[in-house]
Design an enzyme around this catalytic site. Structure first.
Site, mmCIF file in Angstrom:
data_model
loop_
_atom_site.group_PDB
_atom_site.id
_atom_site.type_symbol
_atom_site.label_atom_id
_atom_site.label_comp_id
_atom_site.label_asym_id
_atom_site.label_seq_id
_atom_site.Cartn_x
_atom_site.Cartn_y
_atom_site.Cartn_z
ATOM 1 N N LYS A 220 0.838 -1.202 0.000
ATOM 2 C CA LYS A 220 0.000 0.000 0.000
ATOM 3 C C LYS A 220 0.873 1.253 0.000
ATOM 4 O O LYS A 220 0.675 2.158 -0.788
ATOM 5 C CB LYS A 220 -0.923 -0.035 1.227
ATOM 6 N N GLU A 226 10.449 -4.495 4.871
ATOM 7 C CA GLU A 226 10.548 -5.912 4.496
ATOM 8 C C GLU A 226 10.306 -6.072 2.992
ATOM 9 O O GLU A 226 11.061 -6.742 2.281
ATOM 10 C CB GLU A 226 9.498 -6.745 5.257
ATOM 11 N N GLY A 282 -4.778 -1.806 4.864
ATOM 12 C CA GLY A 282 -3.942 -2.927 4.428
ATOM 13 C C GLY A 282 -4.596 -4.278 4.661
ATOM 14 O O GLY A 282 -4.655 -5.133 3.780
ATOM 15 N N ARG A 283 -5.115 -4.488 5.870
ATOM 16 C CA ARG A 283 -5.687 -5.812 6.189
ATOM 17 C C ARG A 283 -7.064 -6.010 5.567
ATOM 18 O O ARG A 283 -7.659 -7.081 5.707
ATOM 19 C CB ARG A 283 -5.727 -6.008 7.699
ATOM 20 N N GLU A 368 -4.908 -6.841 14.548
ATOM 21 C CA GLU A 368 -4.368 -5.529 14.184
ATOM 22 C C GLU A 368 -5.482 -4.481 14.225
ATOM 23 O O GLU A 368 -5.231 -3.305 14.465
ATOM 24 C CB GLU A 368 -3.710 -5.573 12.789
ATOM 25 N N HIS A 399 -4.593 -33.206 16.742
ATOM 26 C CA HIS A 399 -3.481 -34.033 17.220
ATOM 27 C C HIS A 399 -2.348 -33.197 17.794
ATOM 28 O O HIS A 399 -1.225 -33.675 17.930
ATOM 29 C CB HIS A 399 -2.985 -34.937 16.090
ATOM 30 N N LYS A 519 8.291 -0.463 13.989
ATOM 31 C CA LYS A 519 9.035 -0.188 12.748
ATOM 32 C C LYS A 519 10.098 0.882 13.004
ATOM 33 O O LYS A 519 11.230 0.780 12.547
ATOM 34 C CB LYS A 519 8.082 0.331 11.658
HETATM 35 O O1 F6P Z 1 1.871 -4.263 9.829
HETATM 36 C C1 F6P Z 1 1.550 -2.941 9.580
HETATM 37 C C2 F6P Z 1 1.131 -2.765 8.176
HETATM 38 O O2 F6P Z 1 0.990 -1.417 7.965
HETATM 39 C C3 F6P Z 1 -0.147 -3.523 7.848
HETATM 40 O O3 F6P Z 1 -1.289 -2.880 8.267
HETATM 41 C C4 F6P Z 1 -0.001 -3.669 6.387
HETATM 42 O O4 F6P Z 1 -0.883 -4.614 5.877
HETATM 43 C C5 F6P Z 1 1.451 -4.061 6.287
HETATM 44 O O5 F6P Z 1 2.094 -3.258 7.252
HETATM 45 C C6 F6P Z 1 2.079 -3.870 4.951
HETATM 46 O O6 F6P Z 1 2.034 -2.536 4.562
HETATM 47 P P1 F6P Z 1 2.225 -2.114 3.046
HETATM 48 O O7 F6P Z 1 1.130 -2.754 2.273
HETATM 49 O O8 F6P Z 1 2.148 -0.632 3.039
HETATM 50 O O9 F6P Z 1 3.568 -2.612 2.593
#
Ligand code: F6P
Length: 555
Positions: A220, A226, A282-283, A368, A399, A519
């Site tokens: 987003k 990452e 995002g979620r 979240e 199990h 972060k």
């Molecule tokens: O974990 C925090 C967050 O902002 C989530 O809400 C989101 O889905 C994820 O990081 C990834 O963010 P982006 O889509 O901006 O890379």
């Protein structure tokens, strides 16, 4: 004109403060909350066995259907008074007003000044123009890749799609691509890379041929460390395969993002960016272009069916009365278990190998969203908010940790999710799956007392060890089968359940400041790890661990 057109055509998606909002005050001090507390004292002493024996119509009374979906909540520790009190509370919480505000495009995510519009992504013909434009572009792109009109830099058709993303840009599409395996198009495989640990990307790339690989950078913000680290490494890998030829990037990288400029800076051309708006959390983003990997895996037509399933639940959620509203009912039950019966966790058991990633997806969606402690009025809450969500595919979970549910000391409410028909059908499996699902929810609800032991079980002196107290609540959601439409319904049910829970606890479910804090700290610590900054300003534990890293590195 249907309800969607009324909203979508009348407003210009005006983003302002949620007007007319009245402060909720102290929820636990309200009459509605206190009535539930008092009632819970009575219900806590009742066993599900007694509740079932006392009411032969319990299943009819405490289950809902929506089309082919069945939601059985008769194994919840409730009676008719519980439901009546919960619904009174729902009214007190103004759930309907909040729902209507969301559907009217008000900025109900007040801390970020944003509307909450994931439902607009699947509004079909009444969706905003930009949403329909992107869907149109996604359709063309999916068909181009599928029929080899889109080829790699050296002219080879695309055989591997790699979605690089994390959190909401990974868990939703990953869960769906896995769940919809029975619908995968031949000739293309979809992979997911999310972890910053290089093992994730490295082991994925090992299997791939650069000439027939397409990367989707799903982010987003297009700034998540990452994702950007993985995307940059993948980019270098590709460039190395094409002898540094920058033009190869535009044939092998596309993006799903709100941040078009940043994607362009990465080297992805504008026409290869599938944008969405920042009113998609995002979620909650799997119905946006973040679902591109799903559309490529199953074909665009089936992706539309998935959106159709979600739309069907949006319409239901918007129009169904309180008594038959599925997402609201699930939220009320969760609220009851957590805030009044003391269940600190909620388990999700899909009795389906294909749906095994659902618990991980729901963990982010619910925790979240509602893992918060400051309410909408800025006050610290004095009640438990989001339960800990966990789970595993049913048959496997039995199990490992089911023992704790049967005889441990934790109260846990479970969602059993089961399909009447299997998606893969080697003979002799599915009846066993159904039997196990029903056996577990029954065993958890009704337990086994000393008088119910089998004759051979009372011959030794271990009877007490064999007894199970039962009284563990659960819902059972029955879907006809796994298909794009029903999964769209499932996703939207849980999205709206999450939203309703936020309303019941007076929370903003759409920000995540806690995650942002982590972060920031990681960014600050990076130069410390690299040895460029001294760790002396950090706590003793951090300093000690950094020193140990360094010792091991230089061994
Ligand atoms: O974990 C925090 C967050 O902002 C989530 O809400 C989101 O889905 C994820 O990081 C990834 O963010 P982006 O889509 O901006 O890379």
């Amino acid at each position: 004109m249907n309800w969607f057109s009324i909203y979508v055509l009348n407003d210009e998606w005006e983003i302002g403060q949620a007007n007319g909002y009245r402060s909720m005050g102290k929820l636990t001090g309200s009459l509605e909350w206190k009535n539930l507390v008092r009632h819970a004292e009575v219900l806590k002493r009742k066993h599900l066995k007694t509740l079932f024996n006392a009411d032969t119509a319990r299943f009819e009374r405490f289950s809902l259907t929506h089309g082919d979906l069945l939601i059985d909540f008769s194994k919840q520790r409730i009676d008719t008074t519980t439901l009546a009190l919960l619904r009174k509370y729902a009214e007190f919480s103004q759930w309907q007003t909040w729902r209507d505000r969301m559907f009217a495009g008000e900025a109900i995510n007040h801390t970020e000044g944003r509307a909450v519009g994931h439902w607009r992504l699947r509004a079909g013909r009444t969706a905003p123009d930009d949403v329909r434009d992107v869907l149109g572009r996604m359709e063309r792109f999916c068909n181009q890749v599928r029929f080899a009109d889109w080829v790699g830099f050296s002219g080879k058709p695309i055989r591997h799609i790699v979605n690089i993303g994390i959190g909401g840009s990974d868990l939703g599409p990953r869960m769906l691509v896995e769940a919809l395996k029975a619908y995968h198009l031949k000739g293309v495989r979809v992979h997911f890379v999310s972890n910053l640990d290089g093992a994730d990307l490295a082991t994925t790339l090992e299997e791939l041929d650069a000439e027939s690989t397409l990367f989707i950078v799903a982010s987003k913000t297009f700034t998540t460390k990452e994702t950007m680290t993985n995307a940059n490494t993948a980019r270098n890998w590709l460039l190395q395969k094409f002898s540094g030829e920058e033009k190869s990037i535009s044939r092998h990288f596309v993006a799903a993002s709100c941040n078009v400029q940043q994607a362009e800076r990465f080297g992805i051309s504008t026409e290869n960016v599938f944008p969405f708006s920042d009113w998609v959390g995002g979620r909650f983003s799997v119905c946006s272009s973040v679902g591109l990997s799903v559309a490529l895996a199953i074909g665009f037509e089936r992706f539309q069916q998935f959106l159709g399933g979600a739309r069907d639940i949006d319409q239901h959620f918007f129009s169904a009365p309180i008594e038959s509203n599925v997402p609201l009912t699930l939220a009320l039950l969760s609220f009851w278990n957590g805030s009044f019966l003391g269940a600190r966790s909620e388990a999700v058991f899909p009795y389906s190998h294909s749906l095994r990633l659902l618990p991980a997806y729901l963990q982010q969606l619910e925790m979240e969203s509602n893992g918060k402690r400051i309410d909408r009025d800025g006050t610290e809450v004095d009640y438990l908010t989001s339960p800990i969500i966990w789970g595993e595919s049913g048959s496997n979970g039995q199990h490992s940790f089911f023992q704790l549910l049967h005889q441990g000391t934790e109260l846990v409410s479970s969602d059993f999710i089961v399909m009447a028909e299997p998606d893969f059908s080697p003979p002799g499996h599915h009846d066993g799956v159904l039997a196990n699902c029903l056996a577990q929810s029954s065993a958890l609800a009704f337990g086994k007392s000393s008088t119910e032991l089998e004759p051979e079980e009372i011959q030794d002196s271990w009877g007490d060890y064999r007894c199970c107290p039962g009284n563990q609540p659960s819902n059972t959601l029955v879907l006809p089968t796994i298909e794009p439409f029903t999964l769209g319904q499932l996703v939207a049910i849980y999205e709206h359940k999450t939203f309703c829970l936020g309303v019941l606890w007076n929370l903003n479910s759409f920000d995540q400041w806690g995650v942002e804090f982590g972060k920031l700290l990681a960014d600050r610590l990076r130069p410390v790890i690299s040895g460029n900054v001294s760790p002396e300003m950090y706590d003793a534990s951090t300093r000690g661990i950094v020193a140990h890293f360094s010792k091991l590195k230089h061994k």
